[in-house]
Design an enzyme around this catalytic site. Structure first.
Site, mmCIF file in Angstrom:
data_model
loop_
_atom_site.group_PDB
_atom_site.id
_atom_site.type_symbol
_atom_site.label_atom_id
_atom_site.label_comp_id
_atom_site.label_asym_id
_atom_site.label_seq_id
_atom_site.Cartn_x
_atom_site.Cartn_y
_atom_site.Cartn_z
ATOM 1 N N ASP A 39 0.844 -1.189 0.000
ATOM 2 C CA ASP A 39 0.000 0.000 0.000
ATOM 3 C C ASP A 39 0.886 1.247 0.000
ATOM 4 O O ASP A 39 1.898 1.318 0.693
ATOM 5 C CB ASP A 39 -0.913 -0.011 1.237
ATOM 6 C CG ASP A 39 -2.078 0.955 1.092
ATOM 7 O OD1 ASP A 39 -3.223 0.486 0.969
ATOM 8 O OD2 ASP A 39 -1.842 2.191 1.101
ATOM 9 N N ILE A 40 0.472 2.241 -0.758
ATOM 10 C CA ILE A 40 1.273 3.470 -0.891
ATOM 11 C C ILE A 40 1.256 4.301 0.399
ATOM 12 O O ILE A 40 2.183 5.072 0.648
ATOM 13 C CB ILE A 40 0.763 4.288 -2.105
ATOM 14 C CG1 ILE A 40 1.841 5.181 -2.662
ATOM 15 C CG2 ILE A 40 -0.499 5.067 -1.773
ATOM 16 C CD1 ILE A 40 1.519 5.726 -4.055
ATOM 17 N N ASN A 97 -12.813 -3.684 2.402
ATOM 18 C CA ASN A 97 -13.848 -2.650 2.491
ATOM 19 C C ASN A 97 -14.751 -2.751 1.268
ATOM 20 O O ASN A 97 -14.271 -2.898 0.142
ATOM 21 C CB ASN A 97 -13.197 -1.261 2.534
ATOM 22 C CG ASN A 97 -12.361 -1.056 3.781
ATOM 23 O OD1 ASN A 97 -12.765 -1.444 4.874
ATOM 24 N ND2 ASN A 97 -11.188 -0.460 3.616
ATOM 25 N N GLU A 105 -12.522 2.955 -1.233
ATOM 26 C CA GLU A 105 -12.160 4.118 -2.048
ATOM 27 C C GLU A 105 -11.763 3.730 -3.470
ATOM 28 O O GLU A 105 -11.950 4.530 -4.379
ATOM 29 C CB GLU A 105 -11.024 4.885 -1.381
ATOM 30 C CG GLU A 105 -11.433 5.355 0.019
ATOM 31 C CD GLU A 105 -10.993 6.757 0.321
ATOM 32 O OE1 GLU A 105 -9.913 7.140 -0.128
ATOM 33 O OE2 GLU A 105 -11.751 7.465 1.029
ATOM 34 N N VAL A 106 -11.182 2.553 -3.643
ATOM 35 C CA VAL A 106 -10.765 2.131 -4.982
ATOM 36 C C VAL A 106 -11.746 1.056 -5.462
ATOM 37 O O VAL A 106 -11.892 0.012 -4.817
ATOM 38 C CB VAL A 106 -9.319 1.597 -4.972
ATOM 39 C CG1 VAL A 106 -8.927 1.109 -6.361
ATOM 40 C CG2 VAL A 106 -8.353 2.665 -4.488
ATOM 41 N N HIS A 110 -10.000 -5.409 -3.440
ATOM 42 C CA HIS A 110 -8.689 -5.605 -2.821
ATOM 43 C C HIS A 110 -8.880 -6.058 -1.393
ATOM 44 O O HIS A 110 -9.785 -5.595 -0.704
ATOM 45 C CB HIS A 110 -7.834 -4.335 -2.868
ATOM 46 C CG HIS A 110 -8.545 -3.092 -2.426
ATOM 47 N ND1 HIS A 110 -9.490 -2.459 -3.203
ATOM 48 C CD2 HIS A 110 -8.470 -2.376 -1.280
ATOM 49 C CE1 HIS A 110 -9.948 -1.397 -2.562
ATOM 50 N NE2 HIS A 110 -9.364 -1.335 -1.387
ATOM 51 N N HIS A 112 -6.867 -5.989 2.116
ATOM 52 C CA HIS A 112 -5.724 -5.441 2.848
ATOM 53 C C HIS A 112 -5.175 -6.542 3.744
ATOM 54 O O HIS A 112 -5.940 -7.185 4.477
ATOM 55 C CB HIS A 112 -6.157 -4.286 3.753
ATOM 56 C CG HIS A 112 -6.707 -3.090 3.049
ATOM 57 N ND1 HIS A 112 -5.977 -1.935 2.841
ATOM 58 C CD2 HIS A 112 -7.937 -2.847 2.522
ATOM 59 C CE1 HIS A 112 -6.744 -1.036 2.228
ATOM 60 N NE2 HIS A 112 -7.938 -1.567 2.021
HETATM 61 P P1 5GP Z 1 -9.873 1.161 0.343
HETATM 62 O O1 5GP Z 1 -10.222 2.329 1.210
HETATM 63 O O2 5GP Z 1 -10.474 1.265 -1.037
HETATM 64 O O3 5GP Z 1 -10.165 -0.159 1.008
HETATM 65 O O4 5GP Z 1 -8.289 1.193 0.207
HETATM 66 C C1 5GP Z 1 -7.613 1.688 -0.891
HETATM 67 C C2 5GP Z 1 -6.132 1.618 -0.558
HETATM 68 O O5 5GP Z 1 -5.411 1.836 -1.739
HETATM 69 C C3 5GP Z 1 -5.674 2.666 0.457
HETATM 70 O O6 5GP Z 1 -5.093 2.014 1.583
HETATM 71 C C4 5GP Z 1 -4.649 3.493 -0.323
HETATM 72 O O7 5GP Z 1 -3.559 3.906 0.450
HETATM 73 C C5 5GP Z 1 -4.240 2.544 -1.434
HETATM 74 N N1 5GP Z 1 -3.811 3.204 -2.662
HETATM 75 C C6 5GP Z 1 -4.463 4.214 -3.310
HETATM 76 N N2 5GP Z 1 -3.793 4.566 -4.415
HETATM 77 C C7 5GP Z 1 -2.704 3.742 -4.480
HETATM 78 C C8 5GP Z 1 -1.637 3.623 -5.416
HETATM 79 O O8 5GP Z 1 -1.533 4.325 -6.423
HETATM 80 N N3 5GP Z 1 -0.702 2.669 -5.155
HETATM 81 C C9 5GP Z 1 -0.780 1.857 -4.057
HETATM 82 N N4 5GP Z 1 0.195 0.943 -3.888
HETATM 83 N N5 5GP Z 1 -1.774 1.947 -3.149
HETATM 84 C C10 5GP Z 1 -2.720 2.889 -3.368
#
Ligand code: 5GP
Length: 125
Positions: A39-40, A97, A105-106, A110, A112
């Site tokens: 994760d970034i 999530n 958010e994405v 995915h 985690h």
């Molecule tokens: P969500 O809230 O959708 O479960 O988590 C999305 C995750 O994607 C977040 O933890 C965020 O830090 C990670 N993320 C967003 N953009 C990028 C990216 O460009 N590269 C990587 N490696 N992680 C990302």
């Protein structure tokens, strides 16, 4: 902004760009069906995102539409990555999530994988 997990898959999302090789990632695992990368913005010493290569919005979408081979590969990959990262003995946490209430958010499924130290309570209250 959390996404609506009932929307059709949007192939402009950031993980779709990573899957197409248009954006870099810090890869930890890859096979025919699965990609995993760090994760970034890590929230734990180990914070890996495990994604299917197929176009699935969420766990709900994946569980409904994915083939048995994709599902088996995904579940096995999560376990293998946890083992490879040395997390089985100390323990770890998985989180997926989904949608607005889940804070997704994405809009590409995915999981985690968190580890590397005590992770605290399951949810903030
Ligand atoms: P969500 O809230 O959708 O479960 O988590 C999305 C995750 O994607 C977040 O933890 C965020 O830090 C990670 N993320 C967003 N953009 C990028 C990216 O460009 N590269 C990587 N490696 N992680 C990302």
């Amino acid at each position: 902004m959390p996404i609506d997990a009932t929307r059709p898959y949007d192939d402009t999302n950031i993980f779709a760009h990573i899957l197409r090789g248009e954006l870099p990632c810090n890869k930890v695992y890859e096979d025919d069906h699965v990609l995993a990368f760090r994760d970034i913005r890590p929230l734990a010493p180990v914070h890996v995102l495990v994604i299917p290569k197929g176009a699935y919005v969420s766990w709900d979408d994946f569980s409904e539409r994915a083939g048995a081979d994709e599902i088996a590969a995904f579940v096995r990959a999560v376990g293998r990555i946890a083992r490879d990262q040395g997390l089985v003995a100390p323990g770890y946490r998985l989180l997926a999530n989904v949608g607005v209430d889940g804070g997704q958010e994405v809009p590409h499924l995915h999981v985690h994988l968190f580890g590397g130290g005590p992770l605290g309570p399951m949810l903030a209250r």
